[in-house]
Design a protein around this motif. Sequence first.
Motif, PDB file in Angstrom:
ATOM      1  N   UNK A 254       0.723  -1.270  -0.012  1.00 55.18           N
ATOM      2  CA  UNK A 254       0.114   0.134  -0.177  1.00 55.18           C
ATOM      3  C   UNK A 254       0.792   1.209   0.073  1.00 55.18           C
ATOM      4  N   UNK A 255       0.572   2.117  -0.715  1.00 54.42           N
ATOM      5  CA  UNK A 255       0.999   3.562  -0.848  1.00 54.42           C
ATOM      6  C   UNK A 255      -0.178   4.681  -0.427  1.00 54.42           C
ATOM      7  N   UNK A 256       0.658   5.686   0.439  1.00 53.54           N
ATOM      8  CA  UNK A 256      -0.343   6.811   0.451  1.00 53.54           C
ATOM      9  C   UNK A 256       0.266   7.834  -0.303  1.00 53.54           C
ATOM     10  N   UNK A 257      -0.197   8.232  -1.372  1.00 47.14           N
ATOM     11  CA  UNK A 257       0.442   9.483  -2.272  1.00 47.14           C
ATOM     12  C   UNK A 257      -0.327  10.634  -1.739  1.00 47.14           C
ATOM     13  N   UNK A 258       0.633  11.804  -1.435  1.00 43.62           N
ATOM     14  CA  UNK A 258       0.229  13.222  -0.865  1.00 43.62           C
ATOM     15  C   UNK A 258       0.595  14.235  -2.236  1.00 43.62           C
ATOM     16  N   UNK A 259      -0.494  15.036  -2.117  1.00 44.52           N
ATOM     17  CA  UNK A 259      -0.296  16.438  -3.179  1.00 44.52           C
ATOM     18  C   UNK A 259      -1.002  17.287  -2.552  1.00 44.52           C
ATOM     19  N   UNK A 260      -0.250  18.569  -2.256  1.00 43.04           N
ATOM     20  CA  UNK A 260      -0.852  19.706  -1.811  1.00 43.04           C
ATOM     21  C   UNK A 260      -1.582  19.474  -0.492  1.00 43.04           C
ATOM     22  N   UNK A 261      -1.368  18.717   0.359  1.00 42.70           N
ATOM     23  CA  UNK A 261      -2.217  18.195   1.583  1.00 42.70           C
ATOM     24  C   UNK A 261      -3.181  17.234   1.392  1.00 42.70           C
ATOM     25  N   UNK A 262      -3.474  16.885   0.314  1.00 38.86           N
ATOM     26  CA  UNK A 262      -4.553  15.887  -0.005  1.00 38.86           C
ATOM     27  C   UNK A 262      -3.897  14.486  -0.239  1.00 38.86           C
ATOM     28  N   UNK A 263      -4.407  13.307   0.226  1.00 43.14           N
ATOM     29  CA  UNK A 263      -3.703  12.073   0.208  1.00 43.14           C
ATOM     30  C   UNK A 263      -4.788  10.986  -0.404  1.00 43.14           C
ATOM     31  N   UNK A 264      -4.050   9.988  -1.046  1.00 43.12           N
ATOM     32  CA  UNK A 264      -5.021   8.755  -1.527  1.00 43.12           C
ATOM     33  C   UNK A 264      -4.350   7.593  -1.449  1.00 43.12           C
TER      34      UNK A 264
END
Length: 541
Positions: A112-122
């Motif tokens: 599992x990876x949690x990817x973050x962009x500008x404070x939002x994560x998926x």
Amino acid sequence: MSTSESQEPTLSSEGSETKSKKASKKEAAKLEKQRRREVAAATSATSTLSVEDDPLAVNYGIVPLIELQSKTPANVNDWTRVEALNDSLENKQVLIRGRAQAIRPVGKKMAFLVIRENGFTVQCLVQAQPDLVSPQMVKFAAALSRESIVDVEGVVSIPAAPIKGATQQIEIQVRKLYCVSKAIPTLPINIEDAARSEVEIEKAIQAGEQLVRVNQDTRLNFRVLDLRTPANQGIFRIQSQVGNVFRQFLLAESFVEIHTPKLIAGSSEGGAAVFRLDYKGQPACLAQSPQLHKQMSICGDFGRVFEIGPVFRAEDSFTHRHLCEFTGLDVEMEIKKHYFEVMDVVDKLFVAMFDTLNTKCKKDLEAVANQYPFEPLKYLPNTLRLTYEEGIQMLKEVGVEIEPFGDLNTEAERKLGQLVLEKYGTEFYILHRYPLAVRPFYTMPCYDNPNYSNSFDVFIRGEEIISGAQRIHVPEFLEERAQACGIEVKTISAYIDSFRYGVPPHGGFGVGLERVVMLFCGLNNIRKTSLYPRDPLRIAP
């Protein structure tokens, strides 16, 4: 020329165009094949398994430098922002770019990876599947270092249970994974540690658990990492909104934005707290404020002006609210009859600003409060105004004595703020008609008592954020006041001379951007609201 002759070039041109298209397609296919070989080669260099061992090696790996050198144009619309990921994209293929915030391998065939962009994560799932995702790709994903920049391509799915570790309630089934920029394996500070609140740390200590506490100097030494925390992302987005409201409100009120010089011949405010320098053989200093030049702009018939720009103070102050460089929000305007006209602008401007922050920055304020808990600012729709003497009387009634015609110290400011909150229910108020002795040389004295001045300070949560006043616009009187304050008149002669050509009565104010954000968010140190703070001990990074 015959008709048949005229048609020959056209036929030839069409044939050439067809051949050209075929050649372009062939060349594009060749370039794509080369790109895949480069990606696969880069991948094999980081894996114990060779490319031949994995026919799907082209679907993952480290992106070669040549691909990042603006080699081929890309359609930015191919990318989806993490913020925009939602259940309406179910079963659709998306391409995202972000940081690998968390990596959790589950056995050898799932990660599992949690990817973050500008404070939002998926959350992204890399799971071995025949002809889609190889075990080597899972291994590559599990070996990524946290905070690396990655491109993820996959299919959106809706998980049965809510996802607790990400902001977006969808999951991406990964089909391709490329590392664009690899972070070092061991970071100087972990984002998880830097984002932890004191409340969380104290609870852990009471439970016998030891959590890492990242102190302020360490944060500032590695500021680019510290800025990635949700609270810091919130702080500086709030700060951006403060500047935006300041600008838009004043433009709507017929103010003109100006840009004044920061290299000046003499002191802006008087006193010794200036950064002195050599300017091509002449003595000069960095501007303590745009004061002189914004007043000169009123002389230049702009009527109403404002500026957002750097301000420099060389004072050796190590307090929680002082910096050697900060961002000044400055205003100057003509007045018709009374300095209250300036206070009216302050009132409307800041009430509008607070209303906007509470409306538009809810997510950012929540992010700040999660790490640095605070109560929302209490303020009135019509800002409370007290005279200096009224404020002093309130302090006297509770046993706090102030030197006659003296300024309020930090302790007295806080006490008065507490008293005002208890009596009037506001943490934002204006205190005006200050003693002349504690104001800058260009401040206009009161008509009925020269010991006082047409000036004001504004407070948030018991701390001063704004100083303002009506200015002296009579040159002879201005010279007299400058000399009385120990300022060499010749160093500000251009400023004083500008008043000899006729100038309307005027006034203005200045406020520190960082201090506004600090106090609105109830923070305990101005360094938290300065992107890269400059204080007496810090000039890097």
